[in-house]
Scaffold this active site. Structure first.
Site, mmCIF file in Angstrom:
data_model
loop_
_atom_site.group_PDB
_atom_site.id
_atom_site.type_symbol
_atom_site.label_atom_id
_atom_site.label_comp_id
_atom_site.label_asym_id
_atom_site.label_seq_id
_atom_site.Cartn_x
_atom_site.Cartn_y
_atom_site.Cartn_z
ATOM 1 N N ASP A 255 59.938 2.254 3.122
ATOM 2 C CA ASP A 255 59.014 2.328 4.242
ATOM 3 C C ASP A 255 57.609 2.424 3.631
ATOM 4 O O ASP A 255 57.445 2.738 2.451
ATOM 5 C CB ASP A 255 59.310 3.521 5.158
ATOM 6 C CG ASP A 255 58.651 3.328 6.531
ATOM 7 O OD1 ASP A 255 57.820 2.399 6.675
ATOM 8 O OD2 ASP A 255 58.952 4.100 7.459
HETATM 9 C C1 BGC Z 1 56.860 2.542 9.875
HETATM 10 C C2 BGC Z 1 57.781 1.357 9.736
HETATM 11 C C3 BGC Z 1 56.969 0.090 9.726
HETATM 12 C C4 BGC Z 1 55.976 0.152 8.585
HETATM 13 C C5 BGC Z 1 55.120 -1.085 8.458
HETATM 14 C C6 BGC Z 1 55.726 2.511 8.867
HETATM 15 O O1 BGC Z 1 54.768 3.454 9.199
HETATM 16 O O2 BGC Z 1 57.592 3.732 9.737
HETATM 17 O O3 BGC Z 1 58.695 1.340 10.790
HETATM 18 O O4 BGC Z 1 57.808 -1.024 9.611
HETATM 19 O O5 BGC Z 1 55.115 1.257 8.809
HETATM 20 O O6 BGC Z 1 54.217 -1.184 9.483
#
Ligand code: BGC
Length: 787
Positions: free
Chosen positions: A296
């Site tokens: 993530d």
């Molecule tokens: C989120 C993810 C997301 C990623 C990219 C993170 O803050 O938890 O779900 O895909 O950002 O935007």
């Protein structure tokens, strides 16, 4: 390991031109990727040859992204470029470097579960727009219980992603609804892992059929937002296997996602992104996952630990991580062979990617063709919770619309689950479009009130939701208005999103304004014997028990995507009869939910010096999942505790009868086929969601667990359909921690076919002669629940 020259140095015809470049030059793409005339080419030569043509620094540059233009990101955190940073799609979540000399193209990643999240305009293309369809939130999609529909949604998202040159869509999100206050529950499907897993598998199949990779997330036990970058989730092996991992297991086994996203949190003491037992053991060895694991965004603490754990690609990529990996290769914390293994997987994904296979973005998704899919999906997942003969409401009726959400209908949540859609249809617009005659004076008052409130509302704080606008005081002339319409529609709206969980007061529970509004509208309309219909325009569960008797109907419309108003009007009028059922329990009170005793967790006295996230260092915190496997209906059904609306529940405009339950055998010998016939016995058409629960013998098991489900086709009055299911050994089994295996206990198993988790219509029993180990697993997730 020895920090050595690139292996290509040993290859006579390639070595001369490949210069070993030290760290200081990393920012200079042109120096780092000096052209070599006869380098191996990805797609033409074996991946090993391509890797051999890279220096160690280059390899490091390819197991991470090249930064992000994340909205709200502090630009100083954006890392300098490594490789050729092809222009990422503006507003997308991130991308990797390309190395043209070796034929390595850049991978582009975009959020997120409700559609393709990119910027709607581009500096480089003035006057052009780049919108995407905003589909309904995942909680709505799950409530459709319709995997064919959800797969079509996935395909449509996949086509839009492809049109915009996106290689991987960061979706679906399938964390379990452990508690109603989870801030991102709207992005997730259900409290039940079978529903979550099957929905995820359907959407993944759809996305990937279009040549775009999916990225089911967040693996695993990322069930709330509070201290999300550091929280240590302590959970038993059994609850992990049966509840939190199970949906991912189903998704991996049924739909082979190209990537999977590890989560921010720790699990039993270590970051999920740094756990080899989780990423190599459970995911790859036990389940056969052969894609790449992506972190993530900005997750975890140690890049080297992530690489060692089989977390192949670090996103969005930072300079700190790059420096750490180079150091780790030097001092032996990271073996170059591990780096090569991870890079091989990343390059396999590049090879698979649409752009590598010649796809070029048209930047022209067929939004007009996709909108009907969003509308159909939205209507298909709405749940009729209550109906005292108020619905359907003929579409030529006069209606008074109360509640801000009638005029500013929320179509989705905020954060990565948001989409930049071309338009959003409010309930007001949807009603008018369907032919309803909306009380104009009341609508005018709302519009004036909302415009004034919006003009003075402070802009939302960074990464925070806009302040909700309090409900308007109802007009003095309310009683007079009642005479001028046939029914009241009253909308309650809730917003939530990344970075924060929901509140108990004024969010799960109604605000005072809302309570007053319901009481007044109810009183005025009931005096005249006219119905009050509540539309819940929410992303998650709210309290309903204290006010539901005051209204005649409740339609759970969720946050239905850009076609919101049309889809709600479709269901209210019966153009699309309600066919959704709850994939998440509506409890009587928040405290009835077992996880509420441990939600969201507690801060620990020390802060975690390693933790980092976009917001800096977060305090250390932990949450103990004492609720164990007793999540959602597993608790309520077993303890026979009352709820407001149970899991699996939903009304329709007709009635269904269940008959002729048949089992292929009354002894279990590896599989049992089950069939049941459902007949529409009412006067309207409809579809029924049939749920197969199994009550297993043995100690400490839920009274029943969902093991299969199916939705009938549209049945006209008098029509029947026979549905079939197959139960396998895994459906009988629960996870035995001591044996580290899925074990089915000997005894009688009751097959229960129900219209909800508490409305069982047909039952039959089969026997399992002796206790059986159905499947052993190779990995025990290390560390104890409490340390
Ligand atoms: C989120 C993810 C997301 C990623 C990219 C993170 O803050 O938890 O779900 O895909 O950002 O935007």
């Amino acid at each position: 390991m020895i920090f050595h020259e690139s292996r290509s140095m040993n290859r006579p015809n390639r070595s001369k031109t490949l210069r070993r470049v030290m760290l200081g030059s990393l920012g200079l793409a042109s120096v780092l990727f000096t052209s070599a005339p006869q380098a191996a080419k990805l797609g033409e030569d074996p991946i090993a040859d391509v890797i051999a043509a890279l220096s160690v620094e280059q390899k490091v540059g390819l197991v991470m992204g090249i930064g992000t233009s994340y909205p709200g990101m502090d630009p100083s955190r954006a890392p300098p470029l490594v490789g050729e940073a092809e222009m990422p799609v503006p507003g997308s979540a991130g991308s990797t470097a390309s190395v043209r000399r070796l034929g390595i193209r850049s991978l582009r990643f975009a959020d997120g579960p409700a559609g393709v999240r990119i910027d709607p305009t581009r500096e480089a293309a003035p006057g052009e727009t780049f919108h995407a369809t905003a589909f309904p939130i995942a909680s709505l999609l799950a409530s459709s219980w319709d995997t064919e529909l959800v797969e079509r949604v996935g395909r449509t998202m996949g086509r839009e992603a492809r049109a915009y040159g996106i290689d991987v869509l960061l979706a679906p999100a399938l964390n379990i609804h452990r508690n109603p206050l989870g801030g991102r529950n709207f992005e997730y499907f259900s409290e039940d892992p079978l529903v979550a897993g099957r929905m995820a598998a359907a959407i993944i199949r759809g996305i990937q059929l279009e040549g775009v990779g999916a990225s089911p997330k967040h693996f695993v036990a990322n069930n709330h937002e509070w201290n999300r970058y550091t929280i240590d989730v302590r959970v038993s092996q059994r609850a992990l296997r049966e509840i939190y991992l199970r949906g991912f297991e189903i998704a991996v086994r049924e739909s082979a996602p190209w990537t999977i996203m590890s989560s921010y949190n720790k699990l039993n003491g270590a970051y999920t992104a740094e756990r080899s037992d989780l990423l190599n053991g459970v995911l790859r060895d036990d389940w056969g996952f052969d894609g790449i694991v992506v972190t993530d965004w900005f997750a975890g603490a140690s890049a080297a630990a992530q690489q060692n754990a089989g977390n192949d690609l670090l996103m969005p990529g930072t300079q700190v991580q790059r420096t750490e990996l180079i150091e780790a290769l030097k001092d032996g914390r990271l073996d170059e062979r591990v780096l090569d293994r991870n890079l091989t997987r990343v390059l396999e994904l590049v090879l698979h990617s649409n752009s590598m296979r010649g796809g070029r973005p048209s930047n022209f998704p067929k939004l007009m063709l996709n909108a009907p899919v969003a509308r159909e999906a939205a209507a298909g997942g709405m749940v009729l919770l209550r109906n005292e003969s108020a619905l359907p409401l003929a579409s030529n009726r006069r209606v008074a619309v109360f509640g801000n959400g009638g005029y500013r209908t929320l179509i989705g949540g905020t954060g990565s689950g948001d989409v930049n859609e071309a338009y959003a249809v409010s309930l007001l617009e949807g009603l008018s479009g369907a032919g309803y005659r909306v009380h104009e004076e009341l609508a005018g008052e709302y519009q004036t009130y909302l415009a004034a409130a919006e003009a003075t509302r402070p802009p939302p704080k960074r990464l925070r939701l806009p302040e909700p606008i309090p409900e308007m005081n109802l007009p003095r002339r309310l009683r007079g208005m009642v005479d001028e319409v046939d029914a009241a529609l009253l909308v309650l709206s809730r917003n939530s999103g990344e970075f924060a969980d929901r509140e108990l007061e004024g969010d799960f529970r109604l605000t005072r304004d809302e309570q007053r509004m319901i009481a007044k509208v109810s009183d005025a309309f009931r005096r005249k014997d006219k119905p009050v219909v509540v539309v819940l325009n929410v992303g998650g569960v709210i309290e309903t028990a204290s006010w539901r008797e005051d209204v005649d109907a409740i339609l759970l419309a969720w946050q239905p995507g850009q076609e919101a108003g049309h889809a709600i009007a479709d269901v209210l009028s019966g153009r699309e009869p309600p066919t959704g059922k709850l994939a998440t329990t509506f409890p009587l009170a928040w405290s009835d939910v077992p996880s509420s005793a441990n939600f969201p967790g507690r801060a620990l006295p020390v802060s975690d010096p390693e933790a980092r996230g976009p917001q800096g260092t977060d305090p250390a915190a932990e949450v103990i999942y004492e609720d164990d496997i007793w999540v959602g209906y597993r608790h309520f059904v077993t303890r026979e505790a009352d709820v407001a609306y149970p899991f699996g529940y939903g009304l329709s405009y007709t009635r269904f009868a269940y008959e002729d339950l048949e089992l292929s055998s009354d002894e279990f010998e590896g599989a049992i086929d089950v069939s049941v016939t459902v007949t529409n016995e009412g006067e309207a058409s409809g579809r029924e969601v049939v749920q197969l629960y199994l009550a297993a013998p043995g100690e400490n098991k839920p009274a029943r667990e969902l093991r299969a489900f199916a939705k009938t086709r549209t049945l006209e009055p008098g029509e029947s359909e026979t549905l079939s299911f197959t139960l396998t050994g895994r459906d009988l089994a629960s996870f035995d921690e001591a044996a580290l295996a899925w074990v089915a206990d000997a005894g009688g198993y009751r097959v229960q076919l129900g219209a909800s988790s508490v409305d069982i219509r047909q039952e039959a029993e089969f026997q399992l002669g002796e206790t059986k180990t159905i499947e052993a697993v190779s990995t025990r997730i290390s560390a104890t629940l409490r340390e």
